[in-house]
Write a protein that holds these residues in place. Structure first.
Motif, PDB file in Angstrom:
ATOM      1  N   LEU A 101       0.832  -1.419   0.235  1.00 51.16           N
ATOM      2  CA  LEU A 101      -0.031   0.057  -0.100  1.00 51.16           C
ATOM      3  C   LEU A 101       1.056   1.191  -0.003  1.00 51.16           C
ATOM      4  CD1 LEU A 101      -2.754   1.319   0.078  1.00 51.16           C
ATOM      5  CD2 LEU A 101      -2.779   0.933   2.391  1.00 51.16           C
ATOM      6  N   GLN A 102       1.872   1.251   0.664  1.00 46.72           N
ATOM      7  CA  GLN A 102       2.890   2.250   0.627  1.00 46.72           C
ATOM      8  C   GLN A 102       3.368   2.791  -0.755  1.00 46.72           C
ATOM      9  OE1 GLN A 102       6.180   0.983   3.124  1.00 46.72           O
ATOM     10  NE2 GLN A 102       5.106   1.641   5.033  1.00 46.72           N
ATOM     11  N   GLU A 103       3.705   1.484  -1.620  1.00 43.85           N
ATOM     12  CA  GLU A 103       4.077   1.584  -2.901  1.00 43.85           C
ATOM     13  C   GLU A 103       3.035   2.248  -3.779  1.00 43.85           C
ATOM     14  OE1 GLU A 103       7.130  -2.334  -2.922  1.00 43.85           O
ATOM     15  OE2 GLU A 103       5.125  -2.172  -3.816  1.00 43.85           O
ATOM     16  N   LEU A 104       1.725   1.695  -3.650  1.00 44.91           N
ATOM     17  CA  LEU A 104       0.595   2.258  -4.384  1.00 44.91           C
ATOM     18  C   LEU A 104       0.223   3.578  -4.090  1.00 44.91           C
ATOM     19  CD1 LEU A 104      -1.697  -1.058  -4.249  1.00 44.91           C
ATOM     20  CD2 LEU A 104      -0.812  -0.105  -5.956  1.00 44.91           C
ATOM     21  N   LEU A 105       0.671   4.116  -2.987  1.00 42.10           N
ATOM     22  CA  LEU A 105       0.474   5.635  -2.683  1.00 42.10           C
ATOM     23  C   LEU A 105       1.522   6.578  -3.151  1.00 42.10           C
ATOM     24  CD1 LEU A 105      -0.936   5.177   1.055  1.00 42.10           C
ATOM     25  CD2 LEU A 105      -2.295   6.312  -0.958  1.00 42.10           C
ATOM     26  N   GLY A 106       2.481   5.796  -3.544  1.00 39.73           N
ATOM     27  CA  GLY A 106       3.515   6.784  -4.312  1.00 39.73           C
ATOM     28  C   GLY A 106       4.823   6.611  -4.068  1.00 39.73           C
ATOM     29  N   TYR A 107       5.163   5.732  -2.897  1.00 40.18           N
ATOM     30  CA  TYR A 107       6.522   5.532  -2.488  1.00 40.18           C
ATOM     31  C   TYR A 107       7.112   4.220  -3.246  1.00 40.18           C
ATOM     32  CZ  TYR A 107       5.565   8.563   1.672  1.00 40.18           C
ATOM     33  OH  TYR A 107       5.225   9.727   2.285  1.00 40.18           O
ATOM     34  N   ASN A 108       7.158   4.580  -4.273  1.00 40.00           N
ATOM     35  CA  ASN A 108       7.686   3.617  -5.180  1.00 40.00           C
ATOM     36  C   ASN A 108       8.359   4.301  -6.602  1.00 40.00           C
ATOM     37  OD1 ASN A 108       8.280   1.254  -6.214  1.00 40.00           O
ATOM     38  ND2 ASN A 108       6.276   0.502  -6.626  1.00 40.00           N
ATOM     39  N   VAL A 109       9.148   3.539  -7.444  1.00 35.07           N
ATOM     40  CA  VAL A 109       9.805   4.087  -8.773  1.00 35.07           C
ATOM     41  C   VAL A 109       9.118   3.255  -9.486  1.00 35.07           C
ATOM     42  CG1 VAL A 109      12.010   5.102  -7.645  1.00 35.07           C
ATOM     43  CG2 VAL A 109      11.709   2.669  -8.329  1.00 35.07           C
ATOM     44  N   TYR A 110       8.902   3.941 -10.771  1.00 36.19           N
ATOM     45  CA  TYR A 110       8.610   3.126 -12.028  1.00 36.19           C
ATOM     46  C   TYR A 110      10.086   2.960 -12.532  1.00 36.19           C
ATOM     47  CZ  TYR A 110       7.249   2.185 -16.602  1.00 36.19           C
ATOM     48  OH  TYR A 110       6.981   1.428 -17.852  1.00 36.19           O
ATOM     49  N   PRO A 111      10.281   1.544 -13.003  1.00 30.14           N
ATOM     50  CA  PRO A 111      11.610   1.252 -13.161  1.00 30.14           C
ATOM     51  C   PRO A 111      12.388   1.927 -14.407  1.00 30.14           C
ATOM     52  CG  PRO A 111      10.334  -0.687 -13.272  1.00 30.14           C
ATOM     53  CD  PRO A 111       9.244   0.426 -13.252  1.00 30.14           C
ATOM     54  N   PRO A 112      13.590   2.486 -14.880  1.00 31.74           N
ATOM     55  CA  PRO A 112      14.444   2.155 -13.391  1.00 31.74           C
ATOM     56  C   PRO A 112      14.485   3.136 -12.324  1.00 31.74           C
ATOM     57  CG  PRO A 112      15.457   3.227 -15.240  1.00 31.74           C
ATOM     58  CD  PRO A 112      14.195   3.001 -15.511  1.00 31.74           C
ATOM     59  N   PHE A 113      14.047   4.298 -12.669  1.00 33.17           N
ATOM     60  CA  PHE A 113      14.320   4.948 -11.454  1.00 33.17           C
ATOM     61  C   PHE A 113      13.468   6.162 -11.290  1.00 33.17           C
ATOM     62  CE2 PHE A 113      18.102   5.769 -14.321  1.00 33.17           C
ATOM     63  CZ  PHE A 113      17.486   6.905 -14.699  1.00 33.17           C
ATOM     64  N   LEU A 114      12.327   6.353 -12.143  1.00 35.67           N
ATOM     65  CA  LEU A 114      11.244   7.386 -12.275  1.00 35.67           C
ATOM     66  C   LEU A 114      10.797   7.431 -10.838  1.00 35.67           C
ATOM     67  CD1 LEU A 114      10.105   9.576 -14.095  1.00 35.67           C
ATOM     68  CD2 LEU A 114       8.399   7.955 -14.518  1.00 35.67           C
ATOM     69  N   GLY A 115      10.967   8.732 -10.255  1.00 30.85           N
ATOM     70  CA  GLY A 115      10.247   9.014  -8.856  1.00 30.85           C
ATOM     71  C   GLY A 115      11.357   8.978  -7.861  1.00 30.85           C
ATOM     72  N   TYR A 116      12.629   8.988  -8.080  1.00 24.64           N
ATOM     73  CA  TYR A 116      13.688   9.048  -7.100  1.00 24.64           C
ATOM     74  C   TYR A 116      13.454  10.184  -6.113  1.00 24.64           C
ATOM     75  CZ  TYR A 116      16.731  11.617 -10.171  1.00 24.64           C
ATOM     76  OH  TYR A 116      17.339  12.511 -10.852  1.00 24.64           O
ATOM     77  N   VAL A 117      14.102   9.990  -4.797  1.00 22.21           N
ATOM     78  CA  VAL A 117      14.261  11.046  -3.963  1.00 22.21           C
ATOM     79  C   VAL A 117      15.678  11.338  -3.704  1.00 22.21           C
ATOM     80  CG1 VAL A 117      13.677  12.351  -1.639  1.00 22.21           C
ATOM     81  CG2 VAL A 117      12.038  10.826  -3.088  1.00 22.21           C
ATOM     82  N   ASP A 118      16.442  12.326  -4.139  1.00 17.06           N
ATOM     83  CA  ASP A 118      17.797  12.304  -3.871  1.00 17.06           C
ATOM     84  C   ASP A 118      18.546  11.223  -4.233  1.00 17.06           C
ATOM     85  OD1 ASP A 118      20.029  13.598  -2.999  1.00 17.06           O
ATOM     86  OD2 ASP A 118      19.622  13.291  -0.727  1.00 17.06           O
ATOM     87  N   GLY A 119      18.199  10.888  -5.539  1.00 13.51           N
ATOM     88  CA  GLY A 119      18.932   9.693  -6.231  1.00 13.51           C
ATOM     89  C   GLY A 119      18.569   8.477  -5.624  1.00 13.51           C
ATOM     90  N   ARG A 120      17.472   8.173  -4.618  1.00 11.05           N
ATOM     91  CA  ARG A 120      17.405   6.938  -3.939  1.00 11.05           C
ATOM     92  C   ARG A 120      15.875   6.494  -4.009  1.00 11.05           C
ATOM     93  NH1 ARG A 120      21.623   6.915  -0.393  1.00 11.05           N
ATOM     94  NH2 ARG A 120      22.579   5.041  -0.849  1.00 11.05           N
ATOM     95  N   HIS A 121      15.523   5.351  -3.715  1.00 11.77           N
ATOM     96  CA  HIS A 121      14.219   4.979  -3.769  1.00 11.77           C
ATOM     97  C   HIS A 121      13.322   5.700  -2.544  1.00 11.77           C
ATOM     98  CE1 HIS A 121      10.776   2.311  -3.415  1.00 11.77           C
ATOM     99  NE2 HIS A 121      11.158   1.532  -4.394  1.00 11.77           N
ATOM    100  N   PRO A 122      12.133   6.193  -2.963  1.00 10.73           N
ATOM    101  CA  PRO A 122      11.443   6.984  -1.866  1.00 10.73           C
ATOM    102  C   PRO A 122      11.068   5.961  -0.621  1.00 10.73           C
ATOM    103  CG  PRO A 122      10.172   6.531  -3.852  1.00 10.73           C
ATOM    104  CD  PRO A 122      11.542   5.848  -4.259  1.00 10.73           C
TER     105      PRO A 122
END
Ligand SMILES: O=C(O)CCC(=O)C(=O)O
Length: 251
Positions: free
Chosen positions: A219-240
């Motif tokens: 559910l965390q992932e579905l809410l947006g704490y995730n990346v679309y591979p390979p890294f769309l949506g990173y935060v400071d270069g890391r997985h959110p």
């Protein structure tokens, strides 16, 4: 499964997905939220309809539905990597008129035809009937390109018992029905989109991080704490998910 299929008709109904006790518990919890929610502001939201947004900030009653295996399987098949986009609880009040028909993916400026961008799951918490505002659909309209439903369009009110799930794709023309009964009609639409698009509701801002930390990882992932591979949506270069702490913080 109803005779309609997601691929051919753009929607389908699966009955008996949640039991009566679960339905009653969710409905009671949503009644509490509707009581604190103003009526809609226009013809789309409805003038006798209440909509609860930021749902996952306000209740834990829908967590299991959001990650129901039948839903996750459909998302994988139709969308691939997906996220929650516009989850909304909808109470159509007595006397409400029918919502204008629309395809949900029209919010994105992507010309039709295109691969499916959105899948919705409508969870009825009352029996949906022709009279109380059952969702109306135009079967097969997910294949239309420039056409719009005219006066002769085939419009089906999707009647189904509470506890069912109706899946429909974002390109299908549909809308809430009119409620000609003295009782409200409650349903929850969990609206998912491919995870490379912007979410309609910004859950990362809507749901406080302390709440998100306590949720199941999917559910965390579905809410947006995730990346679309390979890294769309990173935060400071890391997985959110690193923002949430815990051991699975990678990349
Ligand atoms: O309430 C319903 O049955 C459908 C609502 C809907 O289609 C919408 O708000 O986009």
């Amino acid at each position: 499964m109803s005779a309609a299929t997601l691929e051919d008709d753009g929607y389908c109904v699966v009955e008996g997905v949640i039991d009566g006790e679960t339905v009653a518990g969710i409905r009671a919890e949503l009644t509490r939220l509707f009581d604190a929610t103003p009526l809609g502001r226009d013809d789309f939201e409805g003038h006798r309809t209440r909509r609860v947004y930021a749902l996952f900030a306000k209740t834990r009653a829908l967590d299991e539905l959001a990650v129901h295996p039948m839903v996750l399987d459909a998302l994988d098949r139709v969308l691939g990597p997906a996220q929650l986009s516009a989850p909304t609880a909808i109470e159509i009040g007595p006397g409400e008129r029918a919502q204008p028909l629309h395809p949900d993916d029209a919010i994105y400026p992507v010309p039709r035809p295109h691969p499916e961008l959105v899948v919705n799951v409508m969870w009825p918490l009352d029996d949906f009937t022709k009279d109380n505002g059952a969702t109306r659909v135009v079967p097969g309209s997910h294949r239309w390109i420039d056409e719009r439903p005219g006066p002769d369009a085939e419009i089906v009110a999707v009647t189904m018992p509470a506890g069912s799930a109706m899946l429909y794709v974002g390109s299908l023309w549909h809308g809430g029905g009119a409620n000609a009964t003295p009782r409200s009609r409650v349903g929850v639409v969990l609206h998912y989109a491919v995870s490379w698009l912007r979410q309609v509701e910004n859950h990362v801002l809507a749901v406080p991080p302390d709440v998100v930390r306590g949720l199941p990882e999917r559910l965390q992932e579905l809410l947006g704490y995730n990346v679309y591979p390979p890294f769309l949506g990173y935060v400071d270069g890391r997985h959110p998910r690193r923002l949430l702490g815990g051991d699975r913080a990678t990349r």
